[in-house]
Design a protein around this motif. Structure first.
Motif, PDB file in Angstrom:
ATOM      1  N   GLU A 129      24.988 -34.177  41.730  1.00  0.00           N
ATOM      2  CA  GLU A 129      25.561 -35.221  40.492  1.00  0.00           C
ATOM      3  C   GLU A 129      24.657 -35.232  39.418  1.00  0.00           C
ATOM      4  OE1 GLU A 129      27.447 -39.792  39.949  1.00  0.00           O
ATOM      5  OE2 GLU A 129      26.344 -39.171  41.819  1.00  0.00           O
ATOM      6  N   MET A 130      25.240 -35.077  37.913  1.00  0.00           N
ATOM      7  CA  MET A 130      24.539 -35.196  36.722  1.00  0.00           C
ATOM      8  C   MET A 130      24.908 -36.471  36.262  1.00  0.00           C
ATOM      9  SD  MET A 130      24.628 -32.540  33.654  1.00  0.00           S
ATOM     10  CE  MET A 130      23.380 -32.512  32.357  1.00  0.00           C
ATOM     11  N   PRO A 131      23.794 -37.140  36.027  1.00  0.00           N
ATOM     12  CA  PRO A 131      23.982 -38.523  35.228  1.00  0.00           C
ATOM     13  C   PRO A 131      24.736 -38.622  34.172  1.00  0.00           C
ATOM     14  CG  PRO A 131      21.756 -38.175  35.707  1.00  0.00           C
ATOM     15  CD  PRO A 131      22.188 -36.786  36.035  1.00  0.00           C
ATOM     16  N   LEU A 132      25.531 -39.526  34.207  1.00  0.00           N
ATOM     17  CA  LEU A 132      26.588 -39.614  32.971  1.00  0.00           C
ATOM     18  C   LEU A 132      26.056 -39.711  31.772  1.00  0.00           C
ATOM     19  CD1 LEU A 132      29.152 -42.185  34.806  1.00  0.00           C
ATOM     20  CD2 LEU A 132      29.337 -39.794  34.318  1.00  0.00           C
ATOM     21  N   VAL A 133      24.895 -40.316  31.573  1.00  0.00           N
ATOM     22  CA  VAL A 133      24.134 -40.419  30.096  1.00  0.00           C
ATOM     23  C   VAL A 133      22.658 -39.881  30.407  1.00  0.00           C
ATOM     24  CG1 VAL A 133      23.415 -41.998  28.376  1.00  0.00           C
ATOM     25  CG2 VAL A 133      25.391 -42.402  29.622  1.00  0.00           C
ATOM     26  N   GLY A 134      22.313 -39.248  29.582  1.00  0.00           N
ATOM     27  CA  GLY A 134      20.656 -38.654  29.444  1.00  0.00           C
ATOM     28  C   GLY A 134      20.314 -38.915  28.116  1.00  0.00           C
ATOM     29  N   ASP A 135      19.088 -38.585  27.971  1.00  0.00           N
ATOM     30  CA  ASP A 135      18.319 -38.637  26.574  1.00  0.00           C
ATOM     31  C   ASP A 135      19.237 -37.784  25.664  1.00  0.00           C
ATOM     32  OD1 ASP A 135      16.465 -40.451  27.602  1.00  0.00           O
ATOM     33  OD2 ASP A 135      15.159 -39.020  28.149  1.00  0.00           O
ATOM     34  N   THR A 136      19.581 -36.846  25.976  1.00  0.00           N
ATOM     35  CA  THR A 136      20.244 -35.694  25.010  1.00  0.00           C
ATOM     36  C   THR A 136      21.506 -35.320  25.164  1.00  0.00           C
ATOM     37  OG1 THR A 136      19.107 -33.893  26.269  1.00  0.00           O
ATOM     38  CG2 THR A 136      17.806 -34.718  24.485  1.00  0.00           C
ATOM     39  N   ARG A 146      15.582 -29.280  17.657  1.00  0.00           N
ATOM     40  CA  ARG A 146      15.820 -28.543  16.449  1.00  0.00           C
ATOM     41  C   ARG A 146      16.378 -29.512  15.462  1.00  0.00           C
ATOM     42  NH1 ARG A 146      14.825 -23.462  15.438  1.00  0.00           N
ATOM     43  NH2 ARG A 146      15.814 -22.696  13.688  1.00  0.00           N
ATOM     44  N   TYR A 147      17.416 -30.471  15.817  1.00  0.00           N
ATOM     45  CA  TYR A 147      18.019 -31.166  15.102  1.00  0.00           C
ATOM     46  C   TYR A 147      18.194 -32.679  15.568  1.00  0.00           C
ATOM     47  CZ  TYR A 147      20.024 -26.844  13.293  1.00  0.00           C
ATOM     48  OH  TYR A 147      20.296 -25.537  13.044  1.00  0.00           O
ATOM     49  N   PRO A 148      16.998 -33.518  15.328  1.00  0.00           N
ATOM     50  CA  PRO A 148      16.877 -34.841  15.828  1.00  0.00           C
ATOM     51  C   PRO A 148      18.235 -35.636  15.754  1.00  0.00           C
ATOM     52  CG  PRO A 148      14.942 -34.353  14.537  1.00  0.00           C
ATOM     53  CD  PRO A 148      15.868 -33.018  14.552  1.00  0.00           C
ATOM     54  N   GLY A 149      18.551 -36.143  16.896  1.00  0.00           N
ATOM     55  CA  GLY A 149      19.813 -37.084  17.030  1.00  0.00           C
ATOM     56  C   GLY A 149      20.842 -36.395  17.640  1.00  0.00           C
ATOM     57  N   ALA A 150      20.716 -34.831  17.586  1.00  0.00           N
ATOM     58  CA  ALA A 150      22.007 -34.461  18.288  1.00  0.00           C
ATOM     59  C   ALA A 150      22.157 -34.633  19.703  1.00  0.00           C
ATOM     60  CB  ALA A 150      21.723 -32.978  18.036  1.00  0.00           C
ATOM     61  N   ILE A 151      23.408 -35.054  20.144  1.00  0.00           N
ATOM     62  CA  ILE A 151      23.653 -35.359  21.471  1.00  0.00           C
ATOM     63  C   ILE A 151      24.713 -34.423  22.160  1.00  0.00           C
ATOM     64  CG2 ILE A 151      24.476 -37.020  23.233  1.00  0.00           C
ATOM     65  CD1 ILE A 151      21.611 -37.634  22.142  1.00  0.00           C
ATOM     66  N   LEU A 152      24.275 -33.994  23.170  1.00  0.00           N
ATOM     67  CA  LEU A 152      25.573 -32.828  23.838  1.00  0.00           C
ATOM     68  C   LEU A 152      26.579 -33.494  24.469  1.00  0.00           C
ATOM     69  CD1 LEU A 152      26.119 -29.797  23.923  1.00  0.00           C
ATOM     70  CD2 LEU A 152      24.927 -30.070  26.339  1.00  0.00           C
ATOM     71  N   VAL A 164      32.446 -28.223  27.528  1.00  0.00           N
ATOM     72  CA  VAL A 164      31.316 -28.905  26.530  1.00  0.00           C
ATOM     73  C   VAL A 164      31.938 -29.288  25.134  1.00  0.00           C
ATOM     74  CG1 VAL A 164      29.025 -28.467  25.576  1.00  0.00           C
ATOM     75  CG2 VAL A 164      29.545 -27.899  27.749  1.00  0.00           C
ATOM     76  N   ALA A 165      31.928 -30.196  24.592  1.00  0.00           N
ATOM     77  CA  ALA A 165      32.451 -30.512  23.169  1.00  0.00           C
ATOM     78  C   ALA A 165      31.726 -29.980  22.346  1.00  0.00           C
ATOM     79  CB  ALA A 165      32.518 -32.168  23.275  1.00  0.00           C
ATOM     80  N   PHE A 166      32.297 -29.581  21.280  1.00  0.00           N
ATOM     81  CA  PHE A 166      31.664 -29.324  20.179  1.00  0.00           C
ATOM     82  C   PHE A 166      30.776 -30.302  19.510  1.00  0.00           C
ATOM     83  CE2 PHE A 166      35.717 -26.688  19.826  1.00  0.00           C
ATOM     84  CZ  PHE A 166      35.330 -25.610  20.450  1.00  0.00           C
ATOM     85  N   TYR A 167      29.757 -29.903  18.646  1.00  0.00           N
ATOM     86  CA  TYR A 167      29.013 -30.822  17.812  1.00  0.00           C
ATOM     87  C   TYR A 167      29.594 -30.738  16.519  1.00  0.00           C
ATOM     88  CZ  TYR A 167      24.726 -30.352  20.736  1.00  0.00           C
ATOM     89  OH  TYR A 167      23.669 -30.373  21.809  1.00  0.00           O
ATOM     90  N   VAL A 168      30.224 -32.036  16.089  1.00  0.00           N
ATOM     91  CA  VAL A 168      30.855 -32.133  14.961  1.00  0.00           C
ATOM     92  C   VAL A 168      30.344 -33.123  14.028  1.00  0.00           C
ATOM     93  CG1 VAL A 168      32.935 -31.636  16.118  1.00  0.00           C
ATOM     94  CG2 VAL A 168      32.305 -34.053  15.729  1.00  0.00           C
ATOM     95  N   THR A 169      30.461 -32.810  12.559  1.00  0.00           N
ATOM     96  CA  THR A 169      29.932 -33.559  11.357  1.00  0.00           C
ATOM     97  C   THR A 169      31.204 -34.210  10.595  1.00  0.00           C
ATOM     98  OG1 THR A 169      29.700 -31.635  10.140  1.00  0.00           O
ATOM     99  CG2 THR A 169      27.806 -32.308  11.666  1.00  0.00           C
ATOM    100  N   ASP A 170      30.664 -34.909   9.833  1.00  0.00           N
ATOM    101  CA  ASP A 170      31.674 -35.427   8.578  1.00  0.00           C
ATOM    102  C   ASP A 170      31.501 -34.610   7.227  1.00  0.00           C
ATOM    103  OD1 ASP A 170      29.229 -36.364   7.615  1.00  0.00           O
ATOM    104  OD2 ASP A 170      29.681 -38.535   7.927  1.00  0.00           O
ATOM    105  N   LYS A 171      32.009 -35.036   6.354  1.00  0.00           N
ATOM    106  CA  LYS A 171      31.784 -34.025   5.187  1.00  0.00           C
ATOM    107  C   LYS A 171      30.380 -34.078   4.486  1.00  0.00           C
ATOM    108  CE  LYS A 171      33.571 -37.890   2.128  1.00  0.00           C
ATOM    109  NZ  LYS A 171      32.203 -37.831   1.467  1.00  0.00           N
ATOM    110  N   ASP A 172      29.751 -34.884   5.052  1.00  0.00           N
ATOM    111  CA  ASP A 172      28.294 -35.311   4.476  1.00  0.00           C
ATOM    112  C   ASP A 172      27.259 -34.592   5.649  1.00  0.00           C
ATOM    113  OD1 ASP A 172      29.108 -36.397   2.007  1.00  0.00           O
ATOM    114  OD2 ASP A 172      29.200 -38.219   3.122  1.00  0.00           O
ATOM    115  N   ASP A 192      29.725 -39.275  16.461  1.00  0.00           N
ATOM    116  CA  ASP A 192      29.515 -39.656  17.865  1.00  0.00           C
ATOM    117  C   ASP A 192      30.995 -39.786  18.483  1.00  0.00           C
ATOM    118  OD1 ASP A 192      28.872 -40.612  20.328  1.00  0.00           O
ATOM    119  OD2 ASP A 192      28.819 -42.834  19.642  1.00  0.00           O
ATOM    120  N   ILE A 193      31.121 -38.785  19.458  1.00  0.00           N
ATOM    121  CA  ILE A 193      32.576 -38.333  19.647  1.00  0.00           C
ATOM    122  C   ILE A 193      32.692 -38.818  21.235  1.00  0.00           C
ATOM    123  CG2 ILE A 193      33.394 -36.810  18.067  1.00  0.00           C
ATOM    124  CD1 ILE A 193      32.862 -34.483  20.060  1.00  0.00           C
TER     125      ILE A 193
END
Length: 543
Positions: free
Chosen positions: A88-95, A128-134, A161-169, A174-175
């Protein structure tokens, strides 16, 4: 001292920024620049980056699970396999974290190799990109097997695996669910327009492909998004050409399912321990991949040696293992055990079970000889007839007809089934005087005289017609596909032959564990939903 280190850090950071932002300047192909205008223009690739020597180290301090323990096993293939003691993989991790639907589904289980690889990739992107969550979707149930939301994910080696997505800026969004992207890489979410972040998503793909602990078979994603990733990677001056070449092979839109415009589907090859315990890869094996075939061959050779000198319990255990490994080279040895006068009844029964499970290399001629050998065990003759039903050809029909008057009732009954599968016809016993078996044999002899010069497709079409299914025009045309898919639901010769005709007609072989019945029709319906337009149908509602 610290001033010199700071100066050095600024220089290094500038170099990294230069390589990342090169894509947003003159080196970026004009067509990509046009597409990426939707991502915030020239600032699209200018994302926060940290310099960290550990980027070159794929291992993590605290992996999700201990791979040295090797208690978990992926068995069988991804569509018809299972997991033994799934992790089982924990539902939430650091990254990383799972989408909102997974906790209720309990599809956060898999092999140690896959779970740890996802963690390593998420940490590498995060560094590489601080704050990026998979964001992760379905992996597998704890014991594997079918999941209602996919044809695969059975054996713990697949992950959505969901895509990493951004807004126009270019701010990460967070999805909690997958977001569908159009061909330009933009989509809609609760917060408004969102965008497929090419730098983040390429970092994830690159992390998987460069991970020395795993071997990636596929990363499925839609073709337009694939093109964005590869063109971006090619424009970076520090992209490893080997990784790029592998990505061009591995990152693909699947041909037999949805285009994957809202998530990645990652699939790993079987690990060595899994291969030695019955894990099976399907599809292509890339040139750079070790499929551990040599190790498996040596393992099987050792099992056969142990089989010759083991105790009764050991022989039964080894026979079970040979069946699990689909050790076709063992077929002759297993057959000898069945025919042996010195082996116990338990061993001979286990050997017969193993032979039935093996995709045995016994030729049609050998199977035919076994079926007609009145001295062979009855169960072995029945096994031979069962295999002839799917391995035999039209030329086999005349001799099979002779078995309709065999002294053994179960052989006569099994022969009728084999004839039905080979010819797509099931003849009733004609009314009249005398022996019923002889009358049925005579009817089949007459049928063969009338049909022996007909093509296989004609046998199939007439058989479907006799069972009540008529085709508009020719059977071997695209318009017949929906009708044939419905027929695969039948758990008899009609369902089996509908599957065979579909393979011929569509050029698609699904490698099903069952060729007809509920499993087959479920597969074909899903496949049709994703592929009907290729065959001239605007909608798939005809099913």
């Amino acid at each position: 001292m610290w001033e010199s280190r700071l100066a050095l850090g600024v220089v290094v950071l500038g170099v990294v920024f230069a390589s990342e932002t090169a894509w947003s300047a003159s080196s970026r192909p004009p067509e990509i620049a046009k597409r990426m205008g939707r991502y915030g223009g020239e600032q699209a690739a200018q994302l926060p980056i940290v310099v960290d020597d550990s980027l070159q180290q794929p291992d993590v301090v605290s992996p999700v699970c201990d791979e040295d323990d090797m208690e978990c096993r992926s068995v069988g293939c991804t569509s018809f396999g299972r997991i033994v003691r799934g992790v089982e993989m924990p539902l939430v991790g650091d990254t990383w974290r799972f989408v909102a639907s997974v906790p209720g589904r309990k599809t956060n289980h898999g092999t140690p190799q896959l779970l740890n690889a996802l963690q390593r990739a998420s940490e590498r992107v995060h560094r590489r990109y601080p704050g990026a969550i998979l964001t992760l979707g379905n992996i597998s149930f704890k014991e594997g097997g079918d999941i209602p939301w996919s044809v695969s994910h059975n054996s713990g080696r697949d992950a959505d695996v969901a895509f990493y997505v951004t807004d126009k800026d270019n701010k990460l969004i967070d999805i909690d669910r997958f977001v569908s992207m159009n061909r330009h890489g933009s989509g809609k979410f609760d917060t408004g327009d969102v965008y497929f972040s090419v730098p983040h998503n390429w970092a994830f793909v690159e992390a998987l492909l460069s991970d020395p602990m795993i071997q990636v078979q596929w990363i499925f994603v839609s073709t337009p998004l694939r093109n964005l990733l590869l063109e971006y990677a090619a424009s970076l001056p520090d992209t490893d050409p080997t990784m790029l070449a592998r990505a061009e092979v591995v990152v693909r839109q699947p041909s037999d399912s949805s285009p994957h415009a809202d998530h990645f589907h990652v699939r790993l090859f079987c690990s060595r321990p899994d291969v030695l315990d019955g894990c099976r890869n399907t599809g292509q094996i890339w040139d750079w991949v070790d499929d551990f075939g040599k190790d498996l061959a040596l393992h099987i050779d050792q099992l056969l040696k142990d089989l010759s000198k083991g105790t009764e319990d050991e022989k039964i255990r080894i026979l079970d293992k040979l069946a699990l490994l689909q050790a076709r080279k063992a077929a002759s040895t297993v057959l000898a055990l069945i025919l042996s006068d010195t082996e116990s009844a338990s061993v001979r029964t286990a050997a017969l079970t193993t032979l039935q499970k093996l995709d045995t290399p016994l030729s049609v001629q050998q199977l035919e000889e076994l079926a007609f050998d009145v001295k062979a065990p009855e169960k072995l003759r029945l096994t031979a007839l069962q295999k002839l039903a799917v391995q035999g050809t039209q030329k086999l029909v005349p001799r099979l007809v002779e078995l309709l008057v065999d002294d053994t009732g179960s052989v006569r009954k099994s022969t009728q089934r084999t004839l039905a599968y080979l010819t797509n016809h099931s003849l009733p016993t004609p009314k009249g005087k005398g022996n019923a078996d002889v009358r049925l044999k005579t009817a089949w002899e007459k049928w063969y005289r009338e049909h022996k010069s007909s093509e296989w497709a004609q046998w199939m079409k007439e058989g479907f017609g006799a069972a009540g299914t008529k085709f508009k025009g020719k059977m071997m045309q695209n318009g017949s596909i929906p009708t044939l898919i419905k027929l695969t639901a039948k758990d008899n010769h009609i369902g089996y032959n509908a599957h065979r005709v579909l393979e011929e007609l569509t050029g698609h072989s699904p490698r099903l564990g069952a060729h007809h019945g509920a499993t087959a029709v479920k597969y074909w319906k899903k496949w049709w939903g994703a592929n009907h337009k290729r065959f001239g149908f605007k909608k798939a509602k005809s099913l």
